[in-house]
Design an enzyme around this catalytic site. Sequence first.
Site, PDB file in Angstrom:
ATOM      1  N   CYS A 127       0.812  -1.224   0.000  1.00 17.21           N
ATOM      2  CA  CYS A 127       0.000   0.000   0.000  1.00 17.21           C
ATOM      3  C   CYS A 127       0.846   1.275   0.000  1.00 17.21           C
ATOM      4  O   CYS A 127       0.335   2.354  -0.268  1.00 17.21           O
ATOM      5  CB  CYS A 127      -0.954   0.002   1.188  1.00 17.21           C
ATOM      6  SG  CYS A 127      -2.145  -1.328   1.071  1.00 17.21           S
ATOM      7  N   HIS A 132      -3.257   7.314   2.345  1.00 19.81           N
ATOM      8  CA  HIS A 132      -3.678   6.002   1.825  1.00 19.81           C
ATOM      9  C   HIS A 132      -5.044   5.684   2.417  1.00 19.81           C
ATOM     10  O   HIS A 132      -5.298   5.938   3.599  1.00 19.81           O
ATOM     11  CB  HIS A 132      -2.651   4.949   2.249  1.00 19.81           C
ATOM     12  CG  HIS A 132      -3.097   3.553   1.974  1.00 19.81           C
ATOM     13  ND1 HIS A 132      -3.546   3.143   0.739  1.00 19.81           N
ATOM     14  CD2 HIS A 132      -3.175   2.452   2.781  1.00 19.81           C
ATOM     15  CE1 HIS A 132      -3.877   1.866   0.796  1.00 19.81           C
ATOM     16  NE2 HIS A 132      -3.679   1.424   2.027  1.00 19.81           N
ATOM     17  N   ASN A 183     -10.172   0.170  -0.475  1.00 13.36           N
ATOM     18  CA  ASN A 183      -8.708   0.189  -0.456  1.00 13.36           C
ATOM     19  C   ASN A 183      -8.193  -0.384  -1.783  1.00 13.36           C
ATOM     20  O   ASN A 183      -8.251  -1.594  -1.999  1.00 13.36           O
ATOM     21  CB  ASN A 183      -8.216  -0.640   0.735  1.00 13.36           C
ATOM     22  CG  ASN A 183      -6.705  -0.638   0.865  1.00 13.36           C
ATOM     23  OD1 ASN A 183      -5.989  -0.207  -0.034  1.00 13.36           O
ATOM     24  ND2 ASN A 183      -6.214  -1.139   1.983  1.00 13.36           N
TER      25      ASN A 183
HETATM   26  O1  UT7 Z   1      -3.889  -1.092   3.416  1.00 10.71           O
HETATM   27  C1  UT7 Z   1      -2.893  -1.863   3.995  1.00 10.71           C
HETATM   28  C2  UT7 Z   1      -2.919  -1.840   5.459  1.00 10.71           C
HETATM   29  N1  UT7 Z   1      -4.160  -2.351   5.958  1.00 10.71           N
HETATM   30  C3  UT7 Z   1      -4.806  -1.682   6.904  1.00 10.71           C
HETATM   31  O2  UT7 Z   1      -4.374  -0.628   7.271  1.00 10.71           O
HETATM   32  C4  UT7 Z   1      -6.035  -2.327   7.475  1.00 10.71           C
HETATM   33  C5  UT7 Z   1      -5.988  -2.245   8.966  1.00 10.71           C
HETATM   34  N2  UT7 Z   1      -7.073  -2.964   9.621  1.00 10.71           N
HETATM   35  C6  UT7 Z   1      -8.367  -2.565   9.576  1.00 10.71           C
HETATM   36  O3  UT7 Z   1      -8.710  -1.641   8.867  1.00 10.71           O
HETATM   37  C7  UT7 Z   1      -9.349  -3.238  10.488  1.00 10.71           C
HETATM   38  O4  UT7 Z   1      -8.654  -4.050  11.396  1.00 10.71           O
HETATM   39  C8  UT7 Z   1     -10.408  -4.114   9.750  1.00 10.71           C
HETATM   40  C9  UT7 Z   1     -11.354  -3.227   8.980  1.00 10.71           C
HETATM   41  C10 UT7 Z   1      -9.716  -5.088   8.815  1.00 10.71           C
HETATM   42  C11 UT7 Z   1     -11.227  -4.883  10.774  1.00 10.71           C
HETATM   43  O5  UT7 Z   1     -11.797  -3.998  11.725  1.00 10.71           O
HETATM   44  P1  UT7 Z   1     -11.615  -4.223  13.289  1.00 10.71           P
HETATM   45  O6  UT7 Z   1     -12.332  -3.143  13.935  1.00 10.71           O
HETATM   46  O7  UT7 Z   1     -10.155  -4.375  13.577  1.00 10.71           O
HETATM   47  O8  UT7 Z   1     -12.381  -5.577  13.488  1.00 10.71           O
HETATM   48  P2  UT7 Z   1     -11.852  -6.946  14.141  1.00 10.71           P
HETATM   49  O9  UT7 Z   1     -11.027  -7.695  13.155  1.00 10.71           O
HETATM   50  O10 UT7 Z   1     -11.288  -6.667  15.490  1.00 10.71           O
HETATM   51  O11 UT7 Z   1     -13.214  -7.684  14.338  1.00 10.71           O
HETATM   52  C12 UT7 Z   1     -14.217  -7.219  15.259  1.00 10.71           C
HETATM   53  C13 UT7 Z   1     -15.439  -8.130  15.149  1.00 10.71           C
HETATM   54  C14 UT7 Z   1     -15.094  -9.609  15.206  1.00 10.71           C
HETATM   55  O12 UT7 Z   1     -16.161 -10.278  15.841  1.00 10.71           O
HETATM   56  P3  UT7 Z   1     -16.067 -10.696  17.383  1.00 10.71           P
HETATM   57  O13 UT7 Z   1     -14.874 -11.601  17.478  1.00 10.71           O
HETATM   58  O14 UT7 Z   1     -15.890  -9.418  18.144  1.00 10.71           O
HETATM   59  O15 UT7 Z   1     -17.375 -11.374  17.617  1.00 10.71           O
HETATM   60  C15 UT7 Z   1     -15.037 -10.019  13.772  1.00 10.71           C
HETATM   61  O16 UT7 Z   1     -15.296 -11.387  13.581  1.00 10.71           O
HETATM   62  O17 UT7 Z   1     -16.043  -7.920  13.871  1.00 10.71           O
HETATM   63  C16 UT7 Z   1     -16.130  -9.164  13.173  1.00 10.71           C
HETATM   64  N3  UT7 Z   1     -15.965  -8.921  11.746  1.00 10.71           N
HETATM   65  C17 UT7 Z   1     -16.994  -8.598  10.947  1.00 10.71           C
HETATM   66  N4  UT7 Z   1     -18.308  -8.429  11.170  1.00 10.71           N
HETATM   67  C18 UT7 Z   1     -19.086  -8.088  10.134  1.00 10.71           C
HETATM   68  C19 UT7 Z   1     -14.833  -8.926  11.032  1.00 10.71           C
HETATM   69  N5  UT7 Z   1     -15.095  -8.625   9.748  1.00 10.71           N
HETATM   70  C20 UT7 Z   1     -16.424  -8.408   9.679  1.00 10.71           C
HETATM   71  C21 UT7 Z   1     -17.290  -8.058   8.619  1.00 10.71           C
HETATM   72  N6  UT7 Z   1     -18.618  -7.912   8.892  1.00 10.71           N
HETATM   73  N7  UT7 Z   1     -16.861  -7.858   7.369  1.00 10.71           N
END
Ligand code: UT7
Length: 329
Positions: free
Chosen positions: A116, A256, A286
């Site tokens: 990225c 980004h 993204n």
């Molecule tokens: O571009 C290159 C670099 N990349 C980045 O900078 C991305 C960085 N990361 C992020 O943007 C975020 O971590 C994500 C958008 C990928 C995920 O968001 P988050 O707030 O970190 O969510 P999480 O992975 O901690 O998940 C929270 C909850 C989980 O459920 P439980 O365990 O709390 O019950 C996940 O299973 O949200 C759940 N979850 C979803 N729910 C609905 C994860 N993905 C989804 C989804 N829809 N698509």
Amino acid sequence: MNKITAAITAVGGYVPETKLTNFDLEKMVDTNDEWIRTRTGISERRILREPGKATSDLATPAVLEILRKKNLDPKEIDCIICATVTPDMVFPATANIISDKVGATNAFGFDLNAACSGFLFALTTGAGFIESGRYKKVIVVGADKMSAIVDYTDRNTCVIFGDGAGAVLLEANTEGYGVQDSLLKSDGSGVKYLRMKAGGSLHPASVETVLAKEHFAYQEGQTVFKFAVKGMADISAELLERNHLTGDDIAWLVPHQANLRIIDATANRMGISKDKVMINISKYGNTTAATIPLCLWEWEDKLNKGENLVLAAFGGGFTWGATLVKWGF
Ligand code: UT7
């Protein structure tokens, strides 16, 4: 003689027609519009659906737009650098294929992989070529067909990524416009958190790697998020400090587009108000190497000659960086 700088003198961009909305994704995986919007800021993304089309087909219209705008003969281009993690094929370089498609028969070209942060790494490299005095016209492209490496059964990644391409023309300038400074960083210990597990020389493609879905982007989102917030904010603040600038001196932050929460944290840290931050993540998601040039492409009409821009990115590798640009047209 005045010092030669690399001025951005034209911008081009391209996104495919097909939209994949959050509501479409609701029908494909266990997710919902509200979660995606509040956790990422994304409402829809563009997907290059046509069979037989690749990253070079995203990049080519972006480069052709530049040639058209500048009324430039493609033979005048000295070099094309393509930042991408989704090359048309492992080799030869996608930049070569783009050169052929646009008729840049005098240009040399190569791909650059910094995930990225790829566009910033490529921009800094291209600027170096211009500053050396050896080359006059360099095109820097950021292009990714992320839909080719996204598993549309994995809700952790499929909601985030989209396809697109953006490009800039760098030209030699003696009035001080263009790339002023760049701070770029890499940390290979981050490899485990964001990568494609197979398809390289470590794990060549096999029946097993395909069945294990190891040819898709793999991300440990929460870990990457923590590194990204700190990495992008810290490096942008450091760039300002090193150039004796404050947020007030910056006309635009061009971040980004990985997650709206990461963008907000970076802007806060730099003391830049939200109306001076380019944000289009809601429409495109993204697009990896394409996010920053796509912002420049969309905001081109609002930019004024001489304005200071800070371009900032964080991505797989880990890689991250910030570049200070004095707008050149
Ligand atoms: O571009 C290159 C670099 N990349 C980045 O900078 C991305 C960085 N990361 C992020 O943007 C975020 O971590 C994500 C958008 C990928 C995920 O968001 P988050 O707030 O970190 O969510 P999480 O992975 O901690 O998940 C929270 C909850 C989980 O459920 P439980 O365990 O709390 O019950 C996940 O299973 O949200 C759940 N979850 C979803 N729910 C609905 C994860 N993905 C989804 C989804 N829809 N698509």
